[in-house]
Design a protein around this motif. Structure first.
Motif, PDB file in Angstrom:
ATOM      1  N   HIS A   1      34.417 -15.580  19.564  1.00  0.00           N
ATOM      2  CA  HIS A   1      34.660 -14.443  18.573  1.00  0.00           C
ATOM      3  C   HIS A   1      33.433 -14.078  17.889  1.00  0.00           C
ATOM      4  N   LEU A   2      33.257 -12.812  17.848  1.00  0.00           N
ATOM      5  CA  LEU A   2      32.135 -12.362  16.975  1.00  0.00           C
ATOM      6  C   LEU A   2      32.013 -12.829  15.732  1.00  0.00           C
ATOM      7  N   VAL A   3      31.010 -13.412  15.078  1.00  0.00           N
ATOM      8  CA  VAL A   3      30.930 -13.846  13.794  1.00  0.00           C
ATOM      9  C   VAL A   3      31.185 -12.739  12.716  1.00  0.00           C
ATOM     10  N   GLY A   4      30.436 -11.312  13.216  1.00  0.00           N
ATOM     11  CA  GLY A   4      30.829 -10.230  12.163  1.00  0.00           C
ATOM     12  C   GLY A   4      32.314  -9.999  11.770  1.00  0.00           C
ATOM     13  N   HIS A   5      33.128 -10.602  12.652  1.00  0.00           N
ATOM     14  CA  HIS A   5      34.562 -10.223  12.235  1.00  0.00           C
ATOM     15  C   HIS A   5      35.209 -11.427  11.710  1.00  0.00           C
ATOM     16  N   LEU A   6      34.448 -12.555  11.160  1.00  0.00           N
ATOM     17  CA  LEU A   6      35.158 -13.392  10.448  1.00  0.00           C
ATOM     18  C   LEU A   6      35.066 -13.008   8.981  1.00  0.00           C
ATOM     19  N   SER A   7      35.815 -13.928   8.212  1.00  0.00           N
ATOM     20  CA  SER A   7      35.985 -13.707   6.824  1.00  0.00           C
ATOM     21  C   SER A   7      34.671 -14.317   6.013  1.00  0.00           C
ATOM     22  N   GLY A   8      34.210 -14.003   4.838  1.00  0.00           N
ATOM     23  CA  GLY A   8      33.240 -14.571   4.184  1.00  0.00           C
ATOM     24  C   GLY A   8      32.929 -16.077   4.448  1.00  0.00           C
TER      25      GLY A   8
END
Lengths: 504, 336
Positions: A391-398
């Motif tokens: 999964h792309l890290v940019g799509h994860l929550s803070g």
């Protein structure tokens, strides 16, 4: 009295996420109303809908009783709704005056911009906010707090009836925050309705009259600030009581792993000395701008050391760059995870492996099996909530991004780990998990140097607190017995401490 | 292809919401190499069906591959630079400079052909080193730096041999003109470069670091990746490959032409972007870049066979580039 801002039954869906669901909110003229919630609760979305940046899927916004349809920037300006964005909307290369009147510059004959009028009006607006700044200065030259004030002046350049402030203090120091509060109070006294989006409880108690708490896109409570407590608000935010217990002094510490002796790195670090032992969590406390992050960068070889020496396990070292520091067993998770810490456009596995590409390769060839295995281990150990290692890290929550950042550094198995602002922009639940992870690491013998601007966090985590001010280490406190006032007194040295709002 | 950091993550929950045609389109857009492969195959099939006497002949295919050889060698280096977030505009001039030095060494000084080839490639590497030093040591951005060396290297080429060197020599020309399995040497050299380059970039730890640099240079540096050193090495590799393309071209024509490679940087960057690179860096594959070269070469060949004029060819290639990149926009807006 009719509410100045009234939102009724607002719903908003983003692909895959119900950001807001039947949310209602009312703010009176002259009221400062807080919008509180964890990251992703929908606070910013609601603010943007009221300001007309987004349109709602359902529901209606009323300003002074009049229904407002789908509006744009210009229309919002005409209605007197201003918003100060989290990200900022200023152009650094242009002057303050040009930014304040962006797209609406006063014009003379033939459409020529009337620069003198623009300057004068900007000066008046800034003076209104209690700030003296040359309107011809470029915004890029301003410190964050003054840029924030310019943002507000920009909103004020219209006849303002409602102002939305989205996490306005994220980049501000305590003094600057207090200054901003004064501006808010002045505006409220003139009858402006202010929506204050934040997840800092202490600020809400210092500033706001009413508060609406959001969780997962729904309202979980509306309170008068005077009639509620921090515990109640936290319960409304997270749906459970959260207590951050202090570190007990039960752990034993080993040998000195990292020592700084009188290090200096122009222009922010002048004279910093401290030591971190194995198994110990040392917190670098101080105000924003005290030179803490820069000290860490200088130790880590990312900033040139002008004077002083760094010792790792008692041996003097000189690092040509972060790679040398890593070879000596140091790791550093930087403050700004988006800009300096993570590769947002890459997946979790790639981020975790960034520091240990040789560990996941055999004879120079990258093995995706090894990479996945390593990432999988950390996803389990740190409980990173991600659909997969791909999964792309940019799509994860803070909070999960922050855990990936920690995983990236734990993957290299450092002896000393520097963590700069471990919980910035992280919600309460993830915050307590990160504390658990850090404590766990220390009890396994890692030497931890933690930079934090959040005082309760410092008190929660630290075995020892090293306070910095103006680029110098000015004192040390025992983590088990120190209180906020002692830390602040050292951090501000000769500055007045009584009126300071305490960040939560 | 290994998939660490290279392929976009498994389609997120958002893309699953789309309809079937949109999903297919998304999958194609997600792998540029796959999309280009389908397009190349379709183009070959269509041309073979409509022009069975002109297109699928040994002579025509050999000509297409030979013409693509130079750009495919260059695209390998350009892809490396663009993955790291940089690029090199001076490659056309490096190519000419390398060819001319090889020509001078062999044709004028009577050096052996092999020494000529090596000196040409070395000149290319040196030019790349200078580019890299300007970018990493002086901190001048790659656009400005290589725009400057583009004209400087071209000037040096004219200074070295104002009218070029013709002919260079029989032993030298053998390296560019001998035929193996019906195709001339440059194609086989290109095949070797591309195969090795693709493998290295996809699989090795060393070259994988370039993706991190392009993804976020600051984070890469703080992760212990030697950003400046790697950037410098990237420019040297680009220079060496441009030198190689230069000496192969000179050898194939048995002539060092001072105007060789003018505007080649633009068609190479076109192919690189079409092949999946972005100006921001962090993405792209050598295979994609080579397919980009092949696709453009085939489109041009098809238009020649159709009797479409050179002006129209330029317009079509430009439109193809815009189409390829707008697919990217589609991908990004629908993946969030």
């Amino acid at each position: 009295m009719t509410a100045r801002i009234l939102a009724q039954g607002i719903a908003k869906q983003f692909p895959g996420v119900q950001a807001l669901d039947a949310v209602s909110l009312a703010v009176e003229p002259g009221e400062i109303h807080a919008l509180l919630g964890e990251n992703g609760a929908g606070k910013s979305t609601l603010g943007k809908i009221i300001a007309g940046v987004y349109s709602a899927d359902a529901g209606q916004v009323f300003i002074d009783g009049a229904a407002v349809g789908a509006i744009d920037e210009v229309e919002a300006g005409r209605l007197g709704i201003g918003i100060v964005h989290q990200e900022g909307s200023l152009v650094g290369q242009l002057s303050i005056a040009e930014n304040v009147f962006a797209g609406r510059q006063p014009t003379g004959r033939f459409g020529r911009i009337d620069r003198r009028a623009m300057r004068e009006r900007t000066r008046a607006l800034l003076a209104d906010l209690g700030v003296t700044l040359d309107p011809d200065l470029k915004v890029a030259q301003l410190p964050p707090a003054q840029a924030q004030v310019v943002e507000i002046a920009k909103a004020l350049s219209r006849d303002l009836r409602a102002l939305i402030l989205d996490e306005p203090t994220a980049a501000l120091t305590l003094n600057e925050t207090e200054r901003l509060f004064e501006v808010c109070r002045t505006l409220a006294a003139r009858g402006v309705a202010i929506i204050y989006v934040s997840h800092r409880l202490a600020e809400i108690f210092a500033l706001c009259h009413g508060v609406t708490v959001l969780k997962d896109g729904r309202v979980t409570g509306v309170r008068r600030v005077a009639e509620t407590s921090q515990d109640e608000l936290i319960r409304l935010m997270v749906g459970r009581e959260v207590h951050f217990a202090r570190t007990t002094g039960a752990r034993s510490f080993g040998e000195i792993r990292l020592e700084a002796r009188g290090i200096a790195a122009a222009p922010f670090v002048r004279d910093a000395s401290f030591a971190v032992r194995a198994g110990e969590i040392v917190c670098l406390a101080g105000l924003v701008g005290a030179g803490r992050s820069e000290t860490c960068e200088a130790i880590f070889g990312a900033r040139r050391l002008a004077a002083g020496e760094v010792l790792v396990r008692g041996r003097r070292v000189r690092f040509g760059g972060p790679w040398d520091a890593m070879a000596a067993g140091l790791g550093m998770a930087p403050e700004d995870r988006k800009d300096a810490g993570l590769f947002l456009s890459m997946d979790v596995a790639a981020n975790v492996c960034a520091t240990v590409l040789d560990k996941v390769s055999s004879s120079g060839r990258i093995s995706s099996t090894k990479a996945d295995a390593l990432a999988g281990r950390f996803i389990r150990e740190l409980r990173i909530a991600t659909p997969s290692a791909r999964h792309l890290v940019g799509h994860l929550s803070g909070g999960n991004q922050q855990k990936v950042l920690l995983a990236k550094w734990l993957a290299m198995e450092p002896d000393v780990l520097i963590v700069d602002e471990p919980t910035r922009g992280v919600d309460v639940g993830a915050r307590s998990e990160i504390y658990r992870i850090l404590r766990d690491l220390a009890s396994r013998g890692l030497a931890l140097l933690v930079v934090s601007s959040d005082l309760p966090e410092v008190l929660t985590l630290a075995d020892r607190i090293v306070v910095m001010a103006d680029g110098c280490t000015v004192g040390e406190l025992d983590g088990a017995t120190a209180d906020e006032e002692q830390v602040l007194r050292l951090a501000t040295r000769h500055t007045r401490v009584d009126a300071l709002p305490v960040a939560a | 292809m290994s998939n660490l950091a290279l392929e976009p993550a498994a389609p997120s929950f958002r893309s699953r919401a789309g309809t079937l045609p949109r999903r297919t389109l998304l999958r194609l857009a997600n792998s540029r190499a796959l999309m280009l492969f389908v397009l190349v195959a379709a183009l070959i099939a269509a041309m073979s069906a409509f022009y069975p006497n002109n297109f699928p002949t040994r002579y025509n295919i050999a000509a297409v591959l030979l013409n693509a050889a130079q750009n495919a060698i260059l695209v390998t280096g350009m892809m490396l630079l663009m993955i790291a977030g940089g690029f090199d505009l001076s490659i056309g001039s490096i190519l000419a400079l390398a060819g001319v030095w090889a020509g001078v060494a062999v044709g004028w000084w009577g050096w052996p052909a092999e020494a000529g080839l090596l000196i040409g490639i070395a000149v290319g590497g040196l030019a790349g080193l200078v580019n890299g030093l300007i970018v990493t040591r002086l901190g001048i951005n790659a656009l400005i730096a290589t725009l400057a060396t583009l004209t400087i290297y071209r000037g040096l080429t004219y200074l070295t041999a104002g009218t070029g060197v013709t002919p260079i020599g029989d032993a030298f020309k053998a390296y560019g003109q001998s035929v193996f399995l019906g195709v001339q040497t440059p194609f086989w050299v290109m095949l070797a470069v591309v195969t090795v380059g693709a493998w290295l970039l996809a699989n090795t730890r060393f070259f994988r670091q370039y993706y991190f640099i392009g993804g976020n240079a600051r984070a890469a540096k703080l992760s212990g990746i030697r950003v400046e050193r790697l950037t410098l090495i990237g420019f040297v590799i680009m220079g060496l490959l441009a030198g190689l393309a230069g000496v192969l071209g000179a050898s194939r024509l048995n002539s060092a032409v001072v105007s060789a490679g003018i505007n080649v940087e633009l068609s190479v960057i076109t192919a690189t972007v079409l092949g999946g690179a972005s100006l921001k860096g962090g993405e792209g594959t050598v295979v994609g870049g080579v397919l980009g070269v092949l696709f453009i070469a085939l489109v041009q060949n098809a238009m020649i066979i159709n009797g479409i004029g050179i002006f129209w060819q330029n317009i079509i290639v430009g439109l193809v580039l815009l189409l390829g990149v707008s697919l990217d926009r589609f991908k990004h807006t629908h993946r969030g």
